[in-house]
Scaffold this motif. Sequence first.
Motif, short mmCIF file in Angstrom:
data_model
loop_
_atom_site.label_atom_id
_atom_site.label_comp_id
_atom_site.label_asym_id
_atom_site.label_seq_id
_atom_site.Cartn_x
_atom_site.Cartn_y
_atom_site.Cartn_z
N LEU A 117 -30.26 -5.81 -2.80
CA LEU A 117 -31.53 -6.44 -3.47
C LEU A 117 -32.06 -7.43 -2.17
O LEU A 117 -33.66 -7.22 -2.02
CB LEU A 117 -31.33 -7.59 -4.37
CG LEU A 117 -31.99 -8.19 -4.79
CD1 LEU A 117 -32.71 -7.68 -5.99
CD2 LEU A 117 -31.52 -9.55 -5.58
N VAL A 118 -31.41 -6.98 -1.56
CA VAL A 118 -32.06 -8.06 -0.29
C VAL A 118 -32.76 -6.99 0.12
O VAL A 118 -33.94 -7.63 0.91
CB VAL A 118 -31.47 -8.78 0.90
CG1 VAL A 118 -31.83 -9.62 2.05
CG2 VAL A 118 -30.25 -9.97 0.11
N LYS A 119 -32.39 -5.58 0.97
CA LYS A 119 -33.07 -4.77 1.29
C LYS A 119 -34.45 -4.43 0.50
O LYS A 119 -35.40 -3.68 1.16
CB LYS A 119 -31.69 -3.95 1.59
CG LYS A 119 -31.20 -3.95 3.08
CD LYS A 119 -30.26 -2.34 2.82
CE LYS A 119 -28.78 -3.00 3.58
NZ LYS A 119 -28.26 -1.46 3.73
N ARG A 120 -34.13 -4.03 -0.54
CA ARG A 120 -35.29 -4.00 -1.95
C ARG A 120 -36.77 -4.99 -1.31
O ARG A 120 -37.63 -4.39 -1.02
CB ARG A 120 -35.45 -3.45 -2.96
CG ARG A 120 -34.13 -2.02 -2.51
CD ARG A 120 -34.31 -1.85 -4.34
NE ARG A 120 -33.85 -3.07 -5.29
CZ ARG A 120 -34.21 -3.36 -6.68
NH1 ARG A 120 -32.99 -2.44 -7.24
NH2 ARG A 120 -32.95 -4.35 -7.77
N GLY A 121 -35.76 -6.10 -1.05
CA GLY A 121 -37.60 -7.47 -0.95
C GLY A 121 -38.24 -7.33 0.14
O GLY A 121 -38.88 -7.59 0.04
N LYS A 122 -36.51 -7.42 1.24
CA LYS A 122 -37.41 -6.66 2.73
C LYS A 122 -38.29 -5.28 3.10
O LYS A 122 -39.18 -5.77 3.24
CB LYS A 122 -36.14 -6.27 3.41
CG LYS A 122 -36.39 -6.50 5.28
CD LYS A 122 -35.53 -6.10 6.20
CE LYS A 122 -36.07 -6.70 7.48
NZ LYS A 122 -35.23 -6.25 8.36
N ARG A 123 -38.04 -4.74 2.12
CA ARG A 123 -39.12 -3.11 2.43
C ARG A 123 -40.21 -3.26 1.23
O ARG A 123 -41.55 -2.81 1.90
CB ARG A 123 -38.44 -2.48 1.32
CG ARG A 123 -38.57 -0.83 1.58
CD ARG A 123 -37.99 0.42 1.46
NE ARG A 123 -37.37 -0.25 0.00
CZ ARG A 123 -36.31 0.75 0.24
NH1 ARG A 123 -35.31 0.10 0.92
NH2 ARG A 123 -35.64 0.51 -1.59
N LEU A 124 -40.22 -3.98 0.17
CA LEU A 124 -41.60 -4.15 -0.71
C LEU A 124 -42.18 -5.46 0.15
O LEU A 124 -43.37 -4.92 0.30
CB LEU A 124 -40.85 -5.18 -1.67
CG LEU A 124 -41.92 -5.95 -2.67
CD1 LEU A 124 -42.57 -4.73 -3.16
CD2 LEU A 124 -41.83 -6.53 -3.90
N LEU A 125 -41.66 -6.62 1.33
CA LEU A 125 -42.21 -7.01 1.66
C LEU A 125 -43.33 -6.56 2.91
O LEU A 125 -44.70 -7.12 2.70
CB LEU A 125 -41.83 -8.56 2.52
CG LEU A 125 -42.21 -9.56 2.70
CD1 LEU A 125 -43.63 -10.37 1.49
CD2 LEU A 125 -41.44 -10.50 3.74
N GLN A 126 -42.64 -5.75 3.70
CA GLN A 126 -42.79 -4.64 4.78
C GLN A 126 -44.14 -3.96 4.09
O GLN A 126 -45.32 -3.56 4.72
CB GLN A 126 -41.76 -3.97 5.19
CG GLN A 126 -41.54 -5.16 5.87
CD GLN A 126 -39.46 -3.78 7.06
OE1 GLN A 126 -39.89 -2.83 6.16
NE2 GLN A 126 -39.29 -4.82 7.46
N ASP A 127 -44.18 -2.88 2.96
CA ASP A 127 -44.56 -2.12 2.09
C ASP A 127 -46.04 -3.05 2.04
O ASP A 127 -47.47 -2.66 1.98
CB ASP A 127 -44.41 -1.47 1.09
CG ASP A 127 -43.45 -0.61 1.92
OD1 ASP A 127 -42.95 -0.22 2.47
OD2 ASP A 127 -42.59 -0.39 0.76
#
Length: 129
Positions: A35-45
């Motif tokens: 979940l943390v990795k997906r959130g970080k990736r979403l923020l970068q995108d």
Amino acid sequence: MFDINGGELIIIVVLAVLLIGPERLPGYAAQLASLVKRGKRLLQDTKARVDTELGPEFKDVDWSKLDPRQYDPRRIVREALMDDDEPAPAGPTAAAAGSAAGGATAAASTRTSDAPRAAVPAPFDDEAT
């Protein structure tokens, strides 16, 4: 961000181990990590997409100037009233600027207190109305 110190973190981990159980805890930890990795990736995108859609002219914008916590009404009024071309008069130059600006203001400032006030007409700007 969460303002959790070391002692509180230990209490949370102990409670998690007791409530969830040691056999299910690794699965929940893996879900939290994903979940943390997906959130970080979403923020970068999202940042990349905003940069792409705004274009290169917005890359060097200082966004901290638009922060409402930086709002100081006194500074804003001072900057709006000050002319960029000529500095504010100070000291003896203020009297010279006043006498050069208009004879009525210079005459009013040099007038003694016992002189009648009706002798100097009030300033009137016929173009202002």
